[in-house]
Design a protein around this motif. Sequence first.
Motif, PDB file in Angstrom:
ATOM      1  N   GLY A  28       0.794  -1.027   0.070  1.00 43.11           N
ATOM      2  CA  GLY A  28       0.102   0.083   0.139  1.00 43.11           C
ATOM      3  C   GLY A  28       1.041   1.318  -0.132  1.00 43.11           C
ATOM      4  N   PRO A  29       0.296   2.309   0.228  1.00 38.25           N
ATOM      5  CA  PRO A  29       1.182   3.540   0.088  1.00 38.25           C
ATOM      6  C   PRO A  29       2.319   3.568   1.176  1.00 38.25           C
ATOM      7  N   LEU A  30       3.425   4.338   0.389  1.00 35.17           N
ATOM      8  CA  LEU A  30       4.632   4.236   1.144  1.00 35.17           C
ATOM      9  C   LEU A  30       5.130   5.758   1.161  1.00 35.17           C
ATOM     10  N   THR A  31       6.136   6.082   1.939  1.00 36.67           N
ATOM     11  CA  THR A  31       6.779   7.413   2.060  1.00 36.67           C
ATOM     12  C   THR A  31       8.151   6.909   1.392  1.00 36.67           C
ATOM     13  N   ARG A  32       9.107   7.958   0.966  1.00 37.93           N
ATOM     14  CA  ARG A  32      10.285   7.726   0.632  1.00 37.93           C
ATOM     15  C   ARG A  32      11.039   6.950   1.474  1.00 37.93           C
ATOM     16  N   ALA A  33      11.054   7.198   2.807  1.00 36.27           N
ATOM     17  CA  ALA A  33      11.843   6.437   3.565  1.00 36.27           C
ATOM     18  C   ALA A  33      11.515   5.140   3.871  1.00 36.27           C
ATOM     19  N   GLN A  34      10.149   4.827   3.801  1.00 37.63           N
ATOM     20  CA  GLN A  34       9.438   3.360   3.837  1.00 37.63           C
ATOM     21  C   GLN A  34       9.979   2.684   2.932  1.00 37.63           C
ATOM     22  N   LEU A  35       9.934   3.081   1.588  1.00 36.29           N
ATOM     23  CA  LEU A  35      10.275   2.461   0.398  1.00 36.29           C
ATOM     24  C   LEU A  35      11.559   1.991   0.297  1.00 36.29           C
ATOM     25  N   GLY A  36      12.328   3.022   0.807  1.00 34.64           N
ATOM     26  CA  GLY A  36      13.975   2.712   0.908  1.00 34.64           C
ATOM     27  C   GLY A  36      14.241   1.535   1.917  1.00 34.64           C
ATOM     28  N   ALA A  37      13.512   1.563   2.957  1.00 38.35           N
ATOM     29  CA  ALA A  37      13.861   0.437   3.898  1.00 38.35           C
ATOM     30  C   ALA A  37      13.346  -0.768   3.435  1.00 38.35           C
ATOM     31  N   LEU A  38      12.256  -0.911   2.837  1.00 39.87           N
ATOM     32  CA  LEU A  38      11.835  -2.028   2.332  1.00 39.87           C
ATOM     33  C   LEU A  38      12.323  -2.628   1.066  1.00 39.87           C
ATOM     34  N   SER A  39      13.228  -1.821   0.147  1.00 41.24           N
ATOM     35  CA  SER A  39      13.897  -2.015  -0.779  1.00 41.24           C
ATOM     36  C   SER A  39      15.433  -2.107  -0.868  1.00 41.24           C
ATOM     37  N   GLY A  40      15.677  -1.822   0.313  1.00 40.75           N
ATOM     38  CA  GLY A  40      17.271  -1.698   0.711  1.00 40.75           C
ATOM     39  C   GLY A  40      17.995  -0.551  -0.156  1.00 40.75           C
ATOM     40  N   MET A  41      17.277   0.275  -0.579  1.00 40.69           N
ATOM     41  CA  MET A  41      17.794   1.388  -1.597  1.00 40.69           C
ATOM     42  C   MET A  41      17.967   2.661  -0.419  1.00 40.69           C
ATOM     43  N   SER A  42      18.801   3.682  -0.742  1.00 34.61           N
ATOM     44  CA  SER A  42      19.012   4.716  -0.078  1.00 34.61           C
ATOM     45  C   SER A  42      17.766   5.719  -0.347  1.00 34.61           C
ATOM     46  N   LYS A  43      17.701   6.680   0.696  1.00 32.74           N
ATOM     47  CA  LYS A  43      16.463   7.392   0.363  1.00 32.74           C
ATOM     48  C   LYS A  43      16.613   8.322  -0.801  1.00 32.74           C
ATOM     49  N   PRO A  44      17.810   8.813  -1.490  1.00 29.73           N
ATOM     50  CA  PRO A  44      17.830   9.368  -2.767  1.00 29.73           C
ATOM     51  C   PRO A  44      17.325   8.590  -3.840  1.00 29.73           C
ATOM     52  N   THR A  45      17.932   7.394  -3.751  1.00 33.90           N
ATOM     53  CA  THR A  45      17.513   6.215  -4.913  1.00 33.90           C
ATOM     54  C   THR A  45      16.024   5.980  -4.792  1.00 33.90           C
ATOM     55  N   ALA A  46      15.373   5.944  -3.669  1.00 32.54           N
ATOM     56  CA  ALA A  46      13.975   5.664  -3.512  1.00 32.54           C
ATOM     57  C   ALA A  46      13.164   6.880  -4.036  1.00 32.54           C
ATOM     58  N   ALA A  47      13.614   7.982  -3.767  1.00 35.63           N
ATOM     59  CA  ALA A  47      13.086   9.153  -4.248  1.00 35.63           C
ATOM     60  C   ALA A  47      13.220   9.275  -5.626  1.00 35.63           C
ATOM     61  N   GLN A  48      14.129   8.784  -6.520  1.00 35.64           N
ATOM     62  CA  GLN A  48      14.359   8.748  -7.749  1.00 35.64           C
ATOM     63  C   GLN A  48      13.224   7.768  -8.605  1.00 35.64           C
ATOM     64  N   MET A  49      13.313   6.587  -7.822  1.00 33.70           N
ATOM     65  CA  MET A  49      12.233   5.534  -8.432  1.00 33.70           C
ATOM     66  C   MET A  49      10.838   6.107  -8.075  1.00 33.70           C
ATOM     67  N   LEU A  50      10.541   6.799  -7.118  1.00 34.87           N
ATOM     68  CA  LEU A  50       9.112   7.260  -6.893  1.00 34.87           C
ATOM     69  C   LEU A  50       8.759   8.474  -8.019  1.00 34.87           C
ATOM     70  N   ALA A  51       9.811   9.335  -8.449  1.00 37.06           N
ATOM     71  CA  ALA A  51       9.841  10.327  -9.242  1.00 37.06           C
ATOM     72  C   ALA A  51       9.486   9.767 -10.778  1.00 37.06           C
ATOM     73  N   ARG A  52      10.196   8.730 -11.014  1.00 37.63           N
ATOM     74  CA  ARG A  52      10.184   7.944 -12.348  1.00 37.63           C
ATOM     75  C   ARG A  52       8.395   7.158 -12.377  1.00 37.63           C
TER      76      ARG A  52
END
Length: 385
Positions: A28-52
């Motif tokens: 369900g809905p996730l923040t940048r930080a939550q997505l980064g924690a679940l995916s193992g990615m950094s917050k900047p990378t998570a932010a880029q994924m969300l932006a794309r």
Amino acid sequence: MSQIDPGTPTWLRAHNDRTAFRLLLEHGPLTRAQLGALSGMSKPTAAQMLARLERVELIRPVGEVSAGRGPNAVSYGVRDDRITGVAVSMLADAIHAVVVDATDAEHPIAEIRLDDGGRTPEADVRRAVEAACVAAGVDEATVSNVVVGVQAAVNVAGDTLSLTDTLPGWPATGSRARIEEQLGLTAVLENDVNLAAMAERAAGSAADAATSVLFWIGHGLGVALDFGGTVHRGAAGGAGEVGYLSVPRGAGAIEPDADDLTALLGGRAVARLLGATAGQGLADVLDRLDGDEAALDAVADRVVVALEPVLAIVDPDLVVLGGPTGSAGGAPLARRVAARIDRQSHPDLTVLPSATGDQPVLLGARRLLVERIRDLLEADINPAA
């Protein structure tokens, strides 16, 4: 979509974005930080994924989450308005239909009463789509796929239907093509009991069974054969049509006038066992089955007779009793059937009632549609664009 070479930055972006998309579907809905924690990615990378993903209109901001002392964090969720589908269950006298979206959210089920006049595949499905969209408040223009459960044998490769007593106006050949051409939708036609078996595997009693048989007991009879999660349809789609089998000679004492298994255990036979009077059908008296010891015993005797040829051929791990009568009998009926099984031939066979609720056909159709819609949306992930 063009081929992306594995290991390149473009491939890695696509891989990461698909991972993010699946995590948003799963959690369900996730923040940048939550997505980064679940995916193992950094917050900047998570932010880029969300932006794309937002750029290709697969996700959108859906709220804010308190971040303590700092500003609230934006949460993102998968869009449910890009592509939708409609799951349809065609009954003898009604259509049940429900909208399905990528998030598998619950929507109201629409019921359309039927008569035999003016029915065609495209007309029936058009009514189903329109009613489902009105009930859910969804724009009909977003519907691209339908999965239709029918009380018939379905030959997918040849687009043919047989045993279509409940489908007046539907031709033996070309029903799917007519739906697709007239309505502009991608259509899947599937036997209703097979869809119920898919639901039983996904969210019911058959989740852990290596081989299971769903025995559908209602107005008619049907069997779905699930081999390790794959439903066996047969060469022409007729696998499991046991209702047309002749009654074994040894069953004459149970129902002397029955000439096939439907006459032994179908809706009319069970209604008589439950004391139906003139003008009453199975639905009018089925609630009497629970707690009626004599009727449960009589139904169990008949179930075992009908199951014997199936068990002899398939020898499954599990039998699930479904359909209106199987569900109404529940665990008491399942226990009685299990006690009557020949344990020398089937020492480890388990018999359970269905655990998919009162709309198993729609549930199976929903599972197919959710997978299809998610695949279509994921195909839009192309970071090279």
